[in-house]
Scaffold this motif. Structure first.
Motif: not given
Length: 280
Positions: A151-161
């Motif tokens: 996620a960090e390498d691609h600038g995307v945030t993982i959101c745990v619901e």
């Protein structure tokens, strides 16, 4: 029981003809608002995107990778994507036997999201099935530590619901803010956050504004939904939506405030009303 796999009644089919309600957009406020796709399954996605743009929304939540480009045709973006279809609400990160498959899926899904400009992807804890919350949190931290670099390498945030286990999702583990914050704090990545679902947390905890203020650094995304019933954000509901929206806008938060309620009445009219209520 209402969930994302529940199809909305056939009365929504006629809503595509009701575009006039979106003719006057809400004034742009301090919150970036979007809408969850599953609540409008009977509206073609292109039609929903066109209406959302007229209403003043900035994106569509909870799309599959094959759908990511549709909002862009209307000047919107997908604001939350599914990057690992095999991870479900019931079968998630709290079981280590799922981690290999989840990591494989995210190694494909997160680059897809990044390429399409999707800022967030959703994740779930999974159900307890007799597992202690302590063990489940430790396992979830292990799983997210495997994913955070992707996620960090691609600038995307993982959101745990965060979901309620009282009404809609019995036995779901991430059913309290403190559990989610503990996990996010231990993972300690700017690309691992919580999806704070206001509907679900009102059912489980209440004390919304104070909880949000106390934990905003760990929250990456919001969902709405009227309580009780997960319907319109109106005066039949127990949440003061304008006050909650203002409290979020007053905080250092630059994510999305996404509407995830099952509309009663004309769906696009109701959605436009929700956007105006939360425009602060």
């Amino acid at each position: 029981m209402i969930n994302r796999r529940h199809l909305i009644g056939s009365s929504l089919a006629a809503c595509a003809t009701h575009g006039a309600i979106a003719a006057t957009p809400a004034p742009r406020g301090r919150l970036k608002q979007s809408v969850s796709r599953w609540c409008y399954q009977d509206i073609p996605l292109d039609t929903l995107c066109a209406a959302a743009a007229r209403i003043g929304l900035q994106g569509i939540d909870l799309l599959q990778p094959a759908e990511y480009d549709v909002p862009r045709r209307h000047g919107l973006r997908c604001t939350m994507g599914y990057a690992a279809e095999m991870m479900t609400i019931a079968d998630g990160l709290n079981r280590r036997e799922h981690h290999d498959a989840i990591e494989r899926a995210f190694r494909i899904g997160i680059p897809q999201a990044a390429k399409a400009g999707v800022p967030n992807v959703i994740a779930f804890s999974g159900n307890r099935r007799g597992m202690s919350d302590e063990e489940g949190a430790a396992n979830t931290v292990i799983g997210l530590n495997r994913l955070k670099r992707i996620a960090e390498d691609h600038g995307v945030t993982i959101c745990v619901e965060l979901l309620n286990s009282k009404v809609d999702h019995p036995d779901y583990m991430a059913d309290h803010t403190d559990w989610g914050v503990r996990v996010a704090r231990e993972v300690n990545s700017p690309r691992v956050k919580l999806l704070y679902d206001i509907y679900h947390m009102q059912i489980m905890e209440g004390d919304l504004i104070a909880t949000i203020r106390r934990n905003i650094r760990w929250i990456g995304h919001f969902h709405t939904g009227g309580v009780p019933g997960r319907h319109n954000l109106d005066d039949s509901q127990e949440v003061n939506w304008r006050a909650v929206a203002k409290s979020v806008a007053d905080l250092p938060f630059d994510g999305y405030f996404a509407h995830e309620f099952v509309p009663t009445g004309d769906p696009l009219t109701v959605l436009a009303q929700a956007v105006r209520t939360c425009t602060v």
